[in-house]
Design a protein around this motif. Structure first.
Motif, mmCIF file in Angstrom:
data_model
loop_
_atom_site.group_PDB
_atom_site.id
_atom_site.type_symbol
_atom_site.label_atom_id
_atom_site.label_comp_id
_atom_site.label_asym_id
_atom_site.label_seq_id
_atom_site.Cartn_x
_atom_site.Cartn_y
_atom_site.Cartn_z
ATOM 1 N N THR A 1 -48.533 41.295 -57.815
ATOM 2 C CA THR A 1 -48.845 42.689 -59.351
ATOM 3 C C THR A 1 -49.326 44.339 -58.393
ATOM 4 O O THR A 1 -49.695 43.675 -57.539
ATOM 5 N N ILE A 2 -49.574 44.725 -59.655
ATOM 6 C CA ILE A 2 -49.909 46.696 -58.303
ATOM 7 C C ILE A 2 -51.505 46.427 -58.422
ATOM 8 O O ILE A 2 -51.824 46.744 -57.132
ATOM 9 N N GLN A 3 -52.116 45.108 -59.443
ATOM 10 C CA GLN A 3 -54.175 45.023 -59.159
ATOM 11 C C GLN A 3 -53.616 44.865 -57.517
ATOM 12 O O GLN A 3 -54.799 44.677 -56.888
ATOM 13 N N ASP A 4 -53.087 43.743 -56.940
ATOM 14 C CA ASP A 4 -53.129 42.661 -56.232
ATOM 15 C C ASP A 4 -52.633 44.063 -54.809
ATOM 16 O O ASP A 4 -52.839 44.100 -53.879
ATOM 17 N N ALA A 5 -51.669 44.755 -55.191
ATOM 18 C CA ALA A 5 -51.796 45.792 -54.254
ATOM 19 C C ALA A 5 -52.285 46.196 -53.698
ATOM 20 O O ALA A 5 -52.203 46.502 -52.364
ATOM 21 N N LEU B 1 -54.273 40.222 -48.818
ATOM 22 C CA LEU B 1 -53.010 40.289 -48.180
ATOM 23 C C LEU B 1 -53.118 41.504 -47.173
ATOM 24 O O LEU B 1 -51.982 42.345 -47.284
ATOM 25 N N ALA B 2 -53.459 41.667 -46.543
ATOM 26 C CA ALA B 2 -54.264 42.826 -45.567
ATOM 27 C C ALA B 2 -52.832 42.573 -44.324
ATOM 28 O O ALA B 2 -53.323 40.838 -43.571
ATOM 29 N N PRO B 3 -52.342 42.687 -43.428
ATOM 30 C CA PRO B 3 -51.639 42.490 -42.312
ATOM 31 C C PRO B 3 -52.828 41.978 -41.005
ATOM 32 O O PRO B 3 -53.562 42.950 -40.991
ATOM 33 N N LYS B 4 -52.698 40.987 -40.326
ATOM 34 C CA LYS B 4 -53.980 40.978 -38.993
ATOM 35 C C LYS B 4 -52.724 42.244 -37.651
ATOM 36 O O LYS B 4 -51.723 41.863 -37.551
ATOM 37 N N ARG B 5 -54.056 43.043 -37.821
ATOM 38 C CA ARG B 5 -54.325 43.586 -36.308
ATOM 39 C C ARG B 5 -54.489 43.077 -35.754
ATOM 40 O O ARG B 5 -55.921 42.909 -35.392
ATOM 41 N N ILE B 6 -53.650 43.288 -33.802
ATOM 42 C CA ILE B 6 -54.558 42.776 -32.965
ATOM 43 C C ILE B 6 -54.605 44.050 -31.496
ATOM 44 O O ILE B 6 -53.406 44.854 -32.128
ATOM 45 N N GLN B 7 -55.743 44.041 -31.719
ATOM 46 C CA GLN B 7 -55.761 45.109 -30.354
ATOM 47 C C GLN B 7 -55.313 44.947 -28.932
ATOM 48 O O GLN B 7 -55.721 44.009 -28.535
ATOM 49 N N THR B 8 -54.601 45.781 -28.745
ATOM 50 C CA THR B 8 -53.334 45.416 -27.522
ATOM 51 C C THR B 8 -53.870 46.128 -26.086
ATOM 52 O O THR B 8 -54.341 47.056 -26.427
ATOM 53 N N LEU B 9 -54.157 45.048 -25.204
ATOM 54 C CA LEU B 9 -54.473 46.145 -23.794
ATOM 55 C C LEU B 9 -54.028 45.338 -23.204
ATOM 56 O O LEU B 9 -53.414 44.487 -22.301
#
Length: 416
Positions: A26-30, A38-46
């Protein structure tokens, strides 16, 4: 010999759950869950120096993966690091952030007491060897971190080397500005100083805006509100006038390039020759339909020659400085939209085009650099689709282009 390693990641993140298979998003979920469930997992790269390993921080643990094999291993966790910090009577860390590698066995960390080098194998701590510069300095441009750098104060340019400060200009004012970005940040301009490859010389912009009218800006942060004027060249009015200076760090002397043409022309895309003897500037006319790539003598400021020029009956927009081929000071890469799309061209130092390296109804989006031998050039492009970005290499001799990444998505790669 320093080796070049390639690391890349796709920008296509997927979040999967059981509900996603049975329920429409739904728009509300987004909107409301875009930064939570629902956020993508972001990884700090070194990058791990002189290896083909890339490190990353995940769940307060420093981990690494080998590019060639895909093998992964744990390096150290936050709890393990804090245990060793306590043993050394040091403040512990709340998170594993701000970490970088000095060597494959040493990392830089920062706690409340300062900056440190931590040995992963010996589990020992030593004071950091990085010299820091006041990050509140305007227009800071570091050649060697903490040791050789330039900055601007009160519209004057200063150079610092080994702790000694030299004032390059002394007549900076509201109307006369040194070392700052010019031409309203157009044509690829984002700063006002340019170090030579060995750090012996510093090119800089000098901007005379005395003929530019004042434009009032109301500062509502004070009470009562007050007016603050800025210089802004309105359409049809006079613009500022730009010259390029070269400061010799050793001799503490300055020369200015002898550029010909109207004083309100554009000077952009500044580049140095690898031997620091010459400097290259793109001179664009006020009509923005014709530019020349000029060479100047860095010692005298004298014009040497024009390498080549480009014209367009509607609009010419030089955005990128020339990029000399690694290990070959007689050739350089040039980016141009002369055929309607941004592509790569190989030139020799005489200004003769040797070949067009990329072509087609797509764009080169960004460049990454050369391999160790200078035989292949790496770049990002949207050849497959306007909404995709892939990583490519092109062989300078054969012109063969190779797509390195695969599948749909927005791929970002870095050479280390």
């Amino acid at each position: 010999m320093k080796k070049t390693y390639l690391f890349f990641a796709t920008g296509l993140f997927i979040s999967i759950s059981f509900l996603a298979q049975t329920k429409l998003l739904t728009i509300q979920d987004a909107v409301l869950k875009g930064r939570s469930s629902l956020a993508p997992k972001r990884i700090q790269t070194l990058f791990v120096p002189e290896t083909d390993w890339a490190a990353y921080i995940d769940n307060n643990a420093l981990k690494s993966v080998q590019q060639s094999s895909g093998n992964a291993k744990d390096i150290i966790t936050l709890s393990e690091l804090n245990k060793n910090l306590k043993a050394a009577s040091q403040d512990t860390l709340s998170y594993l952030n701000g970490i970088s590698f000095k060597t494959a066995d040493e990392i830089y960390i920062t706690n409340k007491k300062g900056d440190w080098i931590y040995s992963l194998s010996k589990k020992t701590l030593a004071p950091s060897d990085i010299k820091k510069v006041d990050n509140t300095i305007d227009d800071l441009d570091e050649f060697k971190k903490g040791e050789t750098y330039a900055y601007v104060a009160a519209n004057n340019l200063f150079v610092v080397k080994n702790g000694k400060t030299e004032q390059v200009s002394k007549d900076g004012s509201y109307n006369l500005v040194y070392g700052k970005s010019v031409h309203r940040d157009e044509f690829g301009i984002s700063k006002g100083t340019f170090w030579s490859p060995k750090g012996n010389l510093l090119a800089f912009y000098r901007m005379d805006q005395s003929d530019v009218t004042d434009y009032p800006i109301i500062d509502w942060s004070t009470y009562p509100a007050k007016n603050t004027n800025i210089k802004y060249p309105m359409a049809g009015n006079n613009s500022h006038y730009v010259t390029v200076g070269i400061y010799n760090v050793e001799k503490k002397s300055t020369v200015y390039l002898r550029t010909e043409g109207p004083k309100d022309q554009y000077l952009t895309n500044i580049a140095w020759s690898p031997d620091e003897k010459n400097i290259y500037v793109v001179v664009l006319n006020r009509e923005q339909n014709h530019f020349k790539v000029n060479e100047y003598d860095a010692a005298t400021g004298n014009f040497t020659r024009m390498l080549f020029e480009e014209r367009d009956e509607k609009y010419a927009e030089p955005l990128h400085a020339m990029l000399f081929v690694k290990n070959n000071a007689t050739q350089f890469i040039w980016q141009s939209r002369r055929d309607g799309f941004n592509h790569l061209y190989l030139y020799n130092i005489k200004g003769e085009m040797m070949k067009q390296l990329t072509k087609g109804n797509w764009e080169v989006k960004d460049v990454a650099g050369f391999d160790n031998k200078g035989e292949n050039f790496f770049f990002h492009a949207n050849e497959q689709s306007p909404v995709n970005q892939d990583f490519y290499s092109v062989n300078l001799k054969s012109g063969k282009m190779t797509r390195i990444t695969s599948d749909n998505g927005f791929h970002v790669a870095t050479l280390s």
